[in-house]
Write an enzyme that holds these catalytic residues in place. Structure first.
Site, PDB file in Angstrom:
ATOM      1  N   LYS A 202       0.869  -1.176   0.000  1.00  0.00           N
ATOM      2  CA  LYS A 202       0.000   0.000   0.000  1.00  0.00           C
ATOM      3  C   LYS A 202       0.906   1.226   0.000  1.00  0.00           C
ATOM      4  O   LYS A 202       1.122   1.874   1.032  1.00  0.00           O
ATOM      5  CB  LYS A 202      -0.931  -0.049   1.222  1.00  0.00           C
ATOM      6  CG  LYS A 202      -2.208   0.733   1.011  1.00  0.00           C
ATOM      7  CD  LYS A 202      -3.267   0.310   1.996  1.00  0.00           C
ATOM      8  CE  LYS A 202      -4.437   1.264   2.053  1.00  0.00           C
ATOM      9  NZ  LYS A 202      -5.154   1.465   0.809  1.00  0.00           N
TER      10      LYS A 202
HETATM   11  N1  PLP Z   1      -7.304  -2.487  -3.199  1.00  0.00           N
HETATM   12  C1  PLP Z   1      -6.813  -1.239  -3.164  1.00  0.00           C
HETATM   13  C2  PLP Z   1      -5.995  -0.770  -4.303  1.00  0.00           C
HETATM   14  C3  PLP Z   1      -7.072  -0.417  -2.050  1.00  0.00           C
HETATM   15  O1  PLP Z   1      -6.601   0.827  -2.001  1.00  0.00           O
HETATM   16  C4  PLP Z   1      -7.863  -0.909  -0.996  1.00  0.00           C
HETATM   17  C5  PLP Z   1      -8.162  -0.065   0.166  1.00  0.00           C
HETATM   18  O2  PLP Z   1      -7.456  -0.021   1.090  1.00  0.00           O
HETATM   19  C6  PLP Z   1      -8.332  -2.220  -1.073  1.00  0.00           C
HETATM   20  C7  PLP Z   1      -8.046  -2.976  -2.190  1.00  0.00           C
HETATM   21  C8  PLP Z   1      -9.130  -2.819   0.040  1.00  0.00           C
HETATM   22  O3  PLP Z   1      -8.338  -3.062   1.160  1.00  0.00           O
HETATM   23  P1  PLP Z   1      -8.947  -3.033   2.624  1.00  0.00           P
HETATM   24  O4  PLP Z   1     -10.135  -3.907   2.590  1.00  0.00           O
HETATM   25  O5  PLP Z   1      -7.872  -3.566   3.478  1.00  0.00           O
HETATM   26  O6  PLP Z   1      -9.294  -1.629   2.906  1.00  0.00           O
HETATM   27  C1  COI Z   2      -9.142   2.542   1.874  1.00  0.00           C
HETATM   28  O1  COI Z   2     -10.209   1.992   1.645  1.00  0.00           O
HETATM   29  O2  COI Z   2      -8.697   2.687   3.003  1.00  0.00           O
HETATM   30  C2  COI Z   2      -8.285   3.048   0.786  1.00  0.00           C
HETATM   31  O3  COI Z   2      -7.140   3.218   0.972  1.00  0.00           O
HETATM   32  C3  COI Z   2      -8.846   3.326  -0.516  1.00  0.00           C
HETATM   33  C4  COI Z   2      -9.079   4.732  -0.872  1.00  0.00           C
HETATM   34  C5  COI Z   2     -10.334   4.785  -1.671  1.00  0.00           C
HETATM   35  C6  COI Z   2      -9.039   5.759   0.160  1.00  0.00           C
END
Ligand code: PLP
Ligand code: COI
Length: 364
Positions: A202
């Protein structure tokens, strides 16, 4: 003062915190990420010294040298997590240990120091406690927490930095998407991540690279971009900021596998667990855009949804590509399985159903 990994947090309460009436006004309709709380956490790192100077400070600008490495070589990672107001007036964070672990994995990929899980969690808890009045009530409302870390060396050589800042900020938020189903655009022009790249981390750079593709999606009248794999350009990977699931008429679900090029979403992982507990079959396997269009058109695919911390679980109503578009299910509202999974997830996050997996971490 309190300590994590032996490190004491010094707390400097905001001398001029936002007055209650103004805060209520800001929190009434916060949208996503526009409203800042009163505090921030800063923890410093330096090679040879380690993690030091942990502070809760009034939120405000930070000063960087113009040659700070992050401004040139983008050594930066972040997390996204949410604190929810619970029935008893307390606050709980959903699966923060999973964010702490993913932050460490992102740091490793970006050649950054790995913050101890305990220190990450304590920093987040410190901020939620300092900004406890900023956690909104209401069905779609929560406090979005953004931990991040960046290279702070004043040096233009290309190498892993020796100094970093770890920070946590927060923002009261409402729903990420306005009500109803989202429309997605499948980018055939841009890819997000290649094998061996940084797709599973990330890091800010992944998002910088996604912005033009997201702009293309907007120009096509869509809410979000969907990326295809960077090698064959056939298989669905994920969206700009969410993972994706498909639901079929036999009640089974498919989601792209964690191949190293997509973010291992914590919501994705939770959805897989919740779906299997409901007796549904979940397959983590490659799924092509051609198949998506065909299955949506034939009715074999009954539902599709995006999932992530910011978006929770949001139905996908229409998928568009250069070749054409297809409606999924009603095209406008969440289908039955999407709705049931969303309820199961949200009820756990808000402490309305039993926390069978130890996912909910009470802050106060
Ligand atoms: N994929 C991307 C590119 C993201 O930015 C996010 C958000 O954080 C997710 C998937 C989903 O991850 P999470 O469920 O841990 O928020
Ligand atoms: C999240 O869901 O935390 C992300 O990083 C994605 C973005 C749309 C803020």
């Amino acid at each position: 003062m309190s300590s994590a990994e032996g490190l004491k947090f010094t707390i400097h309460p905001h001398p001029n915190a936002t007055p209650a009436a103004r805060r209520a006004e800001l929190m009434a309709d916060p949208a996503f990420g526009r409203v800042a709380t009163d505090h921030m956490v800063v923890v410093k790192y330096k090679d040879g010294v380690g993690w030091h100077d942990a502070e809760v400070l009034p939120r405000g600008p930070i000063t960087l040298d113009p040659s700070a490495a992050v401004l040139h070589y983008a050594q930066e990672i972040f997390e996204g997590m949410k604190a929810f107001r619970t029935k008893d007036g307390g606050a709980a964070i959903f699966r923060p240990e999973a964010n702490a672990r993913r932050f460490r994995a992102s740091a490793e990929r970006m050649a950054m120091p790995q913050i101890p899980e305990e220190l990450f969690l304590e920093a987040v808890n410190q901020l939620v406690r300092a900004d406890r009045d900023w956690i909104p009530e209401g069905e779609n409302a929560s406090l979005y927490i953004r931990p991040f870390m960046f290279a702070n060396d004043a040096f233009l050589g290309v190498k892993p930095a020796s100094e970093y800042l770890f920070m946590v900020i927060a923002s009261p938020v409402g729903a990420y998407f306005s009500a109803g189903a989202v429309t997605v655009w499948v980018s055939e022009t841009y890819t997000r991540a290649a094998p061996g790249g940084t797709g599973a981390a990330k890091c800010g750079g992944n998002y910088a690279a996604s912005l033009l593709a997201q702009a293309e999606a907007k120009a096509q009248g869509c809410d979000q971009v969907v990326f295809l794999d960077a090698v064959k350009h056939t298989d669905v990977e994920e969206m700009g900021g969410m993972n994706v699931f498909f639901v079929f008429e036999d009640g089974s679900l498919v989601t792209p596998p964690l191949s190293g090029t997509i973010l291992p979403g914590i919501t994705r992982d939770s959805v897989i667990t919740l779906a299997r507990e409901k007796g549904l079959t979940v397959r983590e396997e490659a799924y092509s855009i051609e198949q998506w269009l065909a299955d949506a058109r034939s009715g074999r695919m009954t539902e599709a949804f995006a999932c992530g911390t910011a978006a929770a679980i949001s139905p996908i109503g229409v998928v568009k590509t250069r070749e054409g578009e297809a409606r999924i299910g009603s095209g406008t509202a969440a289908g039955q399985i999407t709705g049931a999974l969303r309820t199961a997830l949200v009820d756990t996050q808000r402490g309305r159903s039993a926390d069978a997996h130890g996912w909910v971490s009470q802050v106060f």
